[in-house]
Write a protein that holds these residues in place. Structure first.
Motif, PDB file in Angstrom:
ATOM      1  N   THR A   1       1.176  -1.212  -0.181  1.00  0.00           N
ATOM      2  CA  THR A   1      -0.356  -0.264   0.083  1.00  0.00           C
ATOM      3  C   THR A   1       0.617   1.699   0.329  1.00  0.00           C
ATOM      4  O   THR A   1       1.015   2.494  -0.222  1.00  0.00           O
ATOM      5  N   LEU A   2       1.652   1.493   0.880  1.00  0.00           N
ATOM      6  CA  LEU A   2       3.119   2.496   0.627  1.00  0.00           C
ATOM      7  C   LEU A   2       3.446   2.493  -0.354  1.00  0.00           C
ATOM      8  O   LEU A   2       3.782   3.977  -1.441  1.00  0.00           O
ATOM      9  N   GLU A   3       3.705   1.620  -1.069  1.00  0.00           N
ATOM     10  CA  GLU A   3       4.698   1.901  -2.403  1.00  0.00           C
ATOM     11  C   GLU A   3       3.514   2.065  -3.562  1.00  0.00           C
ATOM     12  O   GLU A   3       3.531   3.367  -4.598  1.00  0.00           O
ATOM     13  N   ARG A   4       2.331   2.029  -3.406  1.00  0.00           N
ATOM     14  CA  ARG A   4       0.868   2.721  -3.876  1.00  0.00           C
ATOM     15  C   ARG A   4       0.723   3.536  -3.773  1.00  0.00           C
ATOM     16  O   ARG A   4       0.928   4.708  -4.745  1.00  0.00           O
TER      17      ARG A   4
ATOM     18  N   GLU B   1       3.701   5.808  -2.699  1.00  0.00           N
ATOM     19  CA  GLU B   1       4.491   7.195  -3.141  1.00  0.00           C
ATOM     20  C   GLU B   1       4.027   6.732  -4.807  1.00  0.00           C
ATOM     21  O   GLU B   1       4.888   7.709  -5.056  1.00  0.00           O
ATOM     22  N   ARG B   2       3.575   5.812  -5.026  1.00  0.00           N
ATOM     23  CA  ARG B   2       3.939   5.884  -6.858  1.00  0.00           C
ATOM     24  C   ARG B   2       2.405   7.268  -6.848  1.00  0.00           C
ATOM     25  O   ARG B   2       2.804   7.898  -7.763  1.00  0.00           O
ATOM     26  N   LEU B   3       1.348   7.111  -6.837  1.00  0.00           N
ATOM     27  CA  LEU B   3       0.467   8.297  -6.796  1.00  0.00           C
ATOM     28  C   LEU B   3       0.869   9.401  -6.419  1.00  0.00           C
ATOM     29  O   LEU B   3       0.969  10.299  -7.103  1.00  0.00           O
ATOM     30  N   LEU B   4       1.522   9.685  -4.771  1.00  0.00           N
ATOM     31  CA  LEU B   4       2.173  10.423  -4.826  1.00  0.00           C
ATOM     32  C   LEU B   4       3.073  11.435  -6.041  1.00  0.00           C
ATOM     33  O   LEU B   4       3.150  12.798  -6.229  1.00  0.00           O
ATOM     34  N   GLY B   5       4.037  10.249  -6.197  1.00  0.00           N
ATOM     35  CA  GLY B   5       5.233  11.085  -7.369  1.00  0.00           C
ATOM     36  C   GLY B   5       4.530  11.383  -8.685  1.00  0.00           C
ATOM     37  O   GLY B   5       4.903  12.615  -9.152  1.00  0.00           O
ATOM     38  N   THR B   6       3.536  10.809  -9.240  1.00  0.00           N
ATOM     39  CA  THR B   6       2.625  11.255 -10.590  1.00  0.00           C
ATOM     40  C   THR B   6       2.426  12.015 -10.240  1.00  0.00           C
ATOM     41  O   THR B   6       1.602  13.405 -11.134  1.00  0.00           O
TER      42      THR B   6
END
Length: 542
Positions: free
Chosen positions: A412-415, A417-422
């Motif tokens: 969940t944290l990895e998802r 992080e990817r969402l926030l990075g996008t």
């Protein structure tokens, strides 16, 4: 305190400890009763003092209120006398009636606190005030119904002035009564103060008596007991010939000392036997205690634990392991093999594969003594991490940890992080995040690269002054390096970028906490408004 013990008279040693205790308790009880009685008396005196002080204060306030309201009524009456039209007469008349009502309310409140010393004066005064109120109400009626001259004729005369003088005399008489009452309150306050001082003296006396009693008991009872206890400790430690103090006393302390002497002689005969039995008992108790502690610790582990010998027989298995694989409770009390464990797991659907092959693999690892870490995916969706380690005696111990939730949380944290990075990479504003202490940039988005004409590798890890120079850095970050405690307002600045020349930018700062209260990061949001600034003059010209 030792000196005090030697100074105690011999007769005190002859007195029973019970008698000493009762005597000291009686003295303290008498002093406490005196303190309680005086405290009750003091509370009553203080309550009476505060009640009288409150009544006196209210009475004095009422004198001032009534005097002021009478004066206000007279002033409103004069307004009626001097008015030249009926509208003004009515306005002053309404104000006078309002003052009349206030005066009546104050008199009603005053009557509730009247006491014996002002009852007669107040009754006469209230009657006179009531007549005053009715007289002034009639004045308003005549001025409004008949004429202003009729109102003035009714109120502006010597009879009315005599009433006012009488009211002033009544107020003066009541003020005299309240002055005497205040004097009496002052004397009561002095009495309360005296009672308080007496309480303090008795309190100090109680403390002193308590200290003296404690000192006497320490000297006559506690210290002798400690000395005898020290002697018994010496006997218990093997010093059989230790001297027993206070054996000549005739009270309970002396009897105790004689009993210790008898114990001393008995201990000498049984010392060797006791040493042997004590050593055996202590060793047995220590082993049993360690066993209990070890079992409790193993059963309270969050991880499942299983220990095998060289033949894959189960030496030890904790409760967490049993629950993890849904094994029956009776398996904890019976001897079993790893094959039995796997059979139970297969029956409950928590083991897949060939039992013989798995056991053979474990026996090989035991023989080789090779530690390993592996993961097992169960059919119910759980994922188990297994740590296997050889033991010094050639056996095997394995811990099984259910880390399904940790893995899900990590995913969940990895998802996120990817969402926030996008999101950060696709906003139109330039975003720069820096450490609040070192002021070095930690994060730069694509819009910042476009705005400054620099790749993020040339910005990250450096400060604003390293990248942009003093003037532009101050325009971007402000004169202060301290992070703000809340979001700053938008500031419009002209900045010089390394790759795009001068740009007009809207800059604001957001503090970000690392979870410990104070801001640990500072985020700068910069919007390029150069095109908007260039277009504004053309719109004004057109």
């Amino acid at each position: 305190m030792a000196a005090l013990t030697h100074k105690l008279p011999y007769s005190l040693h002859e007195t029973s400890i019970k008698v000493k205790f009762y005597a000291a308790f009686a003295g303290l009880l008498i002093l406490i009763l005196m303190l309680v009685a005086l405290s009750v008396y003091s509370v009553r005196e203080q309550s009476a003092y505060h009640r009288q002080l409150d009544v006196s204060s209210q009475a004095a306030t009422n004198v001032e209120k009534v005097n002021g309201l009478i004066f206000a009524v007279v002033m409103e009456s004069r307004g009626i006398y001097m008015s030249s039209d009926m509208a003004t007469v009515k306005r002053y008349g309404d104000a006078l009636l309002r003052r009349n009502r206030e005066l009546a309310e104050v008199m009603d409140q005053w009557q509730q606190i009247v006491r014996d010393d002002d009852t007669e004066l107040f009754a006469a005064f209230k009657t006179r005030v009531s007549e005053f109120i009715r007289f002034r109400a009639e004045l308003v009626r005549r001025a409004n119904v008949i004429s202003q001259a009729a109102g003035r004729e009714w109120g502006d005369n010597d009879a009315n002035r005599k009433v006012r003088i009488a009211l002033n005399e009544d107020l003066a008489a009541l003020a005299t009564v309240y002055f005497k009452r205040a004097h009496a309150n002052a004397k009561l306050g002095e009495q309360v103060e005296f009672t308080t001082i007496l309480l303090m003296i008795l309190g100090i006396g109680a403390i002193a008596l308590t200290w003296l009693t404690a000192s006497l008991f320490k000297a006559s009872v506690i210290e002798p007991l400690l000395a005898i206890t020290s002697a018994t400790d010496s006997i218990a430690s093997g010093k059989i010939l230790a001297s027993i103090p206070h054996a000549t006393r005739k009270d309970e302390i002396g009897k105790l000392a004689l009993a210790v002497q008898q114990l001393q002689s008995t201990t000498e005969r049984n010392r060797e036997l006791q040493k042997s039995e004590l050593a055996t008992s202590r060793e047995r108790d220590h082993l049993e205690e360690n066993k209990v502690h070890l079992i409790a610790a193993i059963n309270n582990m969050a991880q499942g634990l299983i220990m095998l010998d060289v033949h894959a027989n189960v030496i030890l298995m904790n409760e967490s392991y049993r629950k993890m694989y849904n094994l029956p409770k009776e398996i904890m009390a019976s001897s079993c093999n790893l094959r039995d464990i796997l059979r139970y797991r297969a029956e409950s659907g928590l083991f897949s594969g060939d039992t013989k092959t798995y056991v053979k693999t474990i026996l090989t690892r035991i023989a080789l003594g090779q530690p390993s870490v592996s993961h097992v995916d169960l059919k119910d969706g759980r994922r188990i991490r297994v740590f296997e380690q050889p033991t010094p005696d050639g056996g095997w111990v394995a811990t099984h940890e259910d880390f399904t939730k940790q893995q899900q949380l990590q995913q969940t944290l990895e998802r996120m992080e990817r969402l926030l990075g996008t999101i950060v990479e696709n906003v139109h504003e330039a975003i720069l995040a820096k450490d609040a202490l070192s002021h070095r940039y930690l994060l730069v988005n694509r819009a910042a690269e476009t705005l400054f004409g620099l790749p993020r590798a040339a910005i990250v890890g450096r400060t604003a002054r390293d990248v942009f120079g003093e003037e532009t850095a101050e325009a971007i970050e402000g004169a202060s390096k301290a992070p703000p405690v809340k979001a700053a307002a938008v500031a419009i600045r002209t900045i010089t970028t390394p790759g795009n020349g001068e740009r007009v930018a809207a800059i604001r700062h957001l503090p970000a906490s690392g979870g410990e209260g104070a801001a640990q990061y500072l985020i700068s949001l910069i919007e390029d408004r150069t095109d908007q600034a260039a277009a504004m003059p053309r719109r004004r010209t057109g």
